[in-house]
Each structure stands twice: as structure tokens, then as C-alpha cells.
Design a protein around this motif. Structure first.
Motif, PDB file in Angstrom:
ATOM      1  N   ALA A 291       0.876  -1.245   0.079  1.00 33.84           N
ATOM      2  CA  ALA A 291      -0.086  -0.142  -0.010  1.00 33.84           C
ATOM      3  C   ALA A 291       0.858   1.293  -0.192  1.00 33.84           C
ATOM      4  O   ALA A 291       1.845   1.258   0.749  1.00 33.84           O
ATOM      5  CB  ALA A 291      -0.995   0.004   1.288  1.00 33.84           C
ATOM      6  N   GLY A 292       0.532   2.204  -0.897  1.00 29.96           N
ATOM      7  CA  GLY A 292       1.294   3.409  -0.731  1.00 29.96           C
ATOM      8  C   GLY A 292       2.517   3.245  -2.160  1.00 29.96           C
ATOM      9  O   GLY A 292       2.823   4.426  -2.520  1.00 29.96           O
ATOM     10  N   ASP A 293       2.527   2.278  -2.560  1.00 32.99           N
ATOM     11  CA  ASP A 293       3.421   2.039  -4.018  1.00 32.99           C
ATOM     12  C   ASP A 293       2.669   2.682  -5.181  1.00 32.99           C
ATOM     13  O   ASP A 293       1.387   2.901  -5.264  1.00 32.99           O
ATOM     14  CB  ASP A 293       3.747   0.567  -4.401  1.00 32.99           C
ATOM     15  CG  ASP A 293       4.640  -0.028  -3.448  1.00 32.99           C
ATOM     16  OD1 ASP A 293       5.277   0.573  -2.571  1.00 32.99           O
ATOM     17  OD2 ASP A 293       4.652  -1.224  -3.380  1.00 32.99           O
ATOM     18  N   ALA A 294       3.805   3.350  -6.042  1.00 28.00           N
ATOM     19  CA  ALA A 294       3.146   4.068  -7.272  1.00 28.00           C
ATOM     20  C   ALA A 294       2.869   3.033  -8.360  1.00 28.00           C
ATOM     21  O   ALA A 294       3.971   2.522  -8.780  1.00 28.00           O
ATOM     22  CB  ALA A 294       4.015   5.015  -7.662  1.00 28.00           C
ATOM     23  N   VAL A 295       1.765   2.929  -8.510  1.00 30.74           N
ATOM     24  CA  VAL A 295       1.404   1.606  -9.439  1.00 30.74           C
ATOM     25  C   VAL A 295       0.367   1.929 -10.503  1.00 30.74           C
ATOM     26  O   VAL A 295      -0.569   2.821 -10.166  1.00 30.74           O
ATOM     27  CB  VAL A 295       0.622   0.405  -8.544  1.00 30.74           C
ATOM     28  CG1 VAL A 295       0.423  -0.796  -9.501  1.00 30.74           C
ATOM     29  CG2 VAL A 295       1.940  -0.151  -7.603  1.00 30.74           C
ATOM     30  N   VAL A 296       0.655   1.497 -11.740  1.00 32.98           N
ATOM     31  CA  VAL A 296      -0.370   2.121 -12.757  1.00 32.98           C
ATOM     32  C   VAL A 296      -0.811   0.510 -13.752  1.00 32.98           C
ATOM     33  O   VAL A 296      -0.023  -0.255 -13.637  1.00 32.98           O
ATOM     34  CB  VAL A 296       0.257   2.906 -13.853  1.00 32.98           C
ATOM     35  CG1 VAL A 296      -0.658   3.054 -15.013  1.00 32.98           C
ATOM     36  CG2 VAL A 296       0.859   4.257 -13.038  1.00 32.98           C
TER      37      VAL A 296
ATOM     38  N   VAL B 109      -5.657   4.017 -12.996  1.00 34.25           N
ATOM     39  CA  VAL B 109      -5.269   4.270 -11.735  1.00 34.25           C
ATOM     40  C   VAL B 109      -5.890   3.209 -10.771  1.00 34.25           C
ATOM     41  O   VAL B 109      -7.025   3.365 -10.586  1.00 34.25           O
ATOM     42  CB  VAL B 109      -5.325   5.541 -11.232  1.00 34.25           C
ATOM     43  CG1 VAL B 109      -4.881   5.700  -9.859  1.00 34.25           C
ATOM     44  CG2 VAL B 109      -4.665   6.658 -12.104  1.00 34.25           C
ATOM     45  N   PRO B 110      -5.320   2.142 -10.358  1.00 38.01           N
ATOM     46  CA  PRO B 110      -5.846   1.058  -9.323  1.00 38.01           C
ATOM     47  C   PRO B 110      -5.876   1.633  -7.984  1.00 38.01           C
ATOM     48  O   PRO B 110      -5.216   2.456  -7.558  1.00 38.01           O
ATOM     49  CB  PRO B 110      -5.132  -0.217  -9.556  1.00 38.01           C
ATOM     50  CG  PRO B 110      -3.515   0.547  -9.693  1.00 38.01           C
ATOM     51  CD  PRO B 110      -3.871   1.885 -10.411  1.00 38.01           C
ATOM     52  N   SER B 111      -6.653   0.659  -6.910  1.00 37.31           N
ATOM     53  CA  SER B 111      -6.544   0.672  -5.792  1.00 37.31           C
ATOM     54  C   SER B 111      -5.352  -0.120  -5.197  1.00 37.31           C
ATOM     55  O   SER B 111      -5.372  -1.315  -5.686  1.00 37.31           O
ATOM     56  CB  SER B 111      -7.698   0.341  -4.791  1.00 37.31           C
ATOM     57  OG  SER B 111      -8.879   1.378  -5.390  1.00 37.31           O
ATOM     58  N   VAL B 112      -4.219   0.108  -4.291  1.00 36.91           N
ATOM     59  CA  VAL B 112      -3.284  -0.366  -3.909  1.00 36.91           C
ATOM     60  C   VAL B 112      -3.238  -0.901  -2.634  1.00 36.91           C
ATOM     61  O   VAL B 112      -3.647   0.059  -1.440  1.00 36.91           O
ATOM     62  CB  VAL B 112      -1.959   0.439  -4.336  1.00 36.91           C
ATOM     63  CG1 VAL B 112      -0.608  -0.748  -4.363  1.00 36.91           C
ATOM     64  CG2 VAL B 112      -1.931   0.483  -5.893  1.00 36.91           C
ATOM     65  N   ALA B 113      -3.099  -2.159  -2.419  1.00 36.11           N
ATOM     66  CA  ALA B 113      -3.113  -2.727  -0.994  1.00 36.11           C
ATOM     67  C   ALA B 113      -1.975  -3.607  -0.891  1.00 36.11           C
ATOM     68  O   ALA B 113      -1.025  -3.816  -1.672  1.00 36.11           O
ATOM     69  CB  ALA B 113      -4.368  -3.537  -0.694  1.00 36.11           C
TER      70      ALA B 113
END
Length: 225
Positions: A146-151, A164-168
Motif C-alpha cells: 500500500a502506498g506504492d506508485a502503481v499503474v 489508476v488502481p487501488s493498491v493494498a
């Protein structure tokens, strides 16, 4: 008799067309484009993995099925990461709301690395679209927090779109009107080490100290000789 024969042929044609599988158009490897002129950071796409490795490390939420992509799709994804993400880091940073990426885009001493965590074919087995007409998919992956920059990149059949996803911890969740193929990309910022410039003059004080040290050594040898 002739009319009956034509009717049978028509029925067979309809049945055959209905049983044909419609194959989604696969992406082709594009040409790497130049970044926007205002971007200062350097960028790099990390080495990709084999399709079997991507499939092995990925699990999908109930109602969906995943499978391997082709080697060409992986190559096409790497080019799309550069063109759609890394060539305008500031824009991606704005969409993600990530200040670290935004600062990096304007800093020539920063490097943004894009790691493709997975590229897989995603299909709906018995999942249905939500009220907005989207499939909502969760992909579980290692090395993500969680908190990573992910696309998320999705090939629509004509072009790549960024989501833009939700990151856990250990997973990403995204919504899309269509599926397959899907790539998950993680962005990291590091500092670029600055090497000394070739031919740069040494400070005068250092030169004098070196001359003095050499002179003292020579005089010392003569004295004891």
C-alpha cells in the motif's frame, strides 16, 4: 426442394458463425517515443520476465481467469510503459497524487524505474459488470505494498490505456470496461550518482599540498642519504 436446401444451408451458416470464437486483436510492438521536453529525470524500464513467470506470480479474484500472453505482447507492453507512463512522469504523478514522482520529474538527478510486475490475459469466467459497466478485478502479486506508485495498462484492441488502481499490501484492484491483456507497473524513484567531469581542474590548494608532499619526500631522501 431447392428452397428447403437453401434454408438448410442458411441455418448451418448461422450456427457456424455463432460457434466461432472472436479473438481479441493482439498488440504490436510500437516505436519508442521521446519524453516531453520539460521532463528532467532519466527513466528506464526494468528487464521483463517470461510469460510463464508472470502467470506463476499472479492470482486473480473469483469470477475471472488468467493465462499467459505471447512474447510479442510482453515486448509491446515494455514499449507502452515507456511511451504511456515514463515519457510524461509529471502527468502520471498528478493522476496518482504522488509528490515523490512529481518532484522526480523536474529533477535531473532523479531516475524513475518502471518494473512490470505482471502481464497476463484476463477473462471473465462468470463475473458480471458493475452498475457503471465495468469489470472490477483484483490481482494479487508479490513485492507490492500500500502506498506504492502503481499503474495498470490495458490494451483495448486499438491502443493502451492507463488505469489508476487501488493498491493494498500484495494486491491491486482496478475497473475496466473490457479485459485482456492487462499489465501492472510499479514506479520507483532513485538518485542518479554524479560522476566527476572529465578534465576538471583540481583545486589549487590540493595541488600545492601535493607538490609540498612530494618535495618533502625528495628532500628527506637526500638528507638521510
Amino acid at each position: 426442394m431447392k428452397k428447403k436446401f437453401l434454408a438448410v444451408l442458411t441455418a448451418l451458416a448461422v450456427l457456424t458463425m455463432g460457434s466461432m470464437t472472436v479473438c481479441a486483436k493482439s498488440p504490436t510492438v510500437g516505436t519508442t517515443e521521446a519524453p516531453i521536453k520539460t521532463q528532467k529525470s532519466s527513466t528506464i524500464v526494468a528487464a521483463t520476465a517470461a510469460s510463464s513467470e508472470y502467470l506463476k506470480r499472479t492470482t486473480v479474484s473469483a469470477g475471472y481467469a488468467i493465462s499467459e500472453v505471447s512474447a510479442t505482447t510482453i515486448q509491446a507492453t515494455a514499449v507502452a510503459v515507456q511511451n504511456a507512463i515514463l515519457n510524461d512522469v509529471a502527468s502520471i504523478a498528478s493522476r496518482l497524487g504522488n509528490k515523490n514522482l512529481a518532484d522526480a520529474a523536474a529533477n535531473s538527478a532523479s531516475r524513475v524505474t518502471a518494473s512490470i510486475l505482471t502481464v497476463i490475459e484476463v477473462k471473465a469466467s462468470n463475473a458480471s459488470k458493475d452498475a457503471n459497466g465495468n469489470y472490477v478485478v483484483t490481482l494479487s502479486l508479490p513485492n507490492i505494498s500500500a502506498g506504492d506508485a502503481v499503474v495498470v495498462l490495458h490494451y483495448t484492441g486499438n491502443s493502451w490505456e492507463t488505469i489508476v488502481p487501488s493498491v493494498a499490501n500484495g494486491s491491486v484492484t482496478f475497473a475496466s470496461a473490457s479485459l485482456s491483456p492487462i499489465a501492472v507497473v510499479k514506479l520507483d524513484v532513485t538518485s542518479v550518482s554524479q560522476s566527476p567531469k572529465t578534465g576538471q581542474a583540481m583545486p589549487v590548494a590540493v595541488v600545492l599540498l601535493m607538490i609540498g608532499a612530494v618535495g618533502a619526500a625528495v628532500c628527506g631522501k637526500r638528507y638521510f642519504a
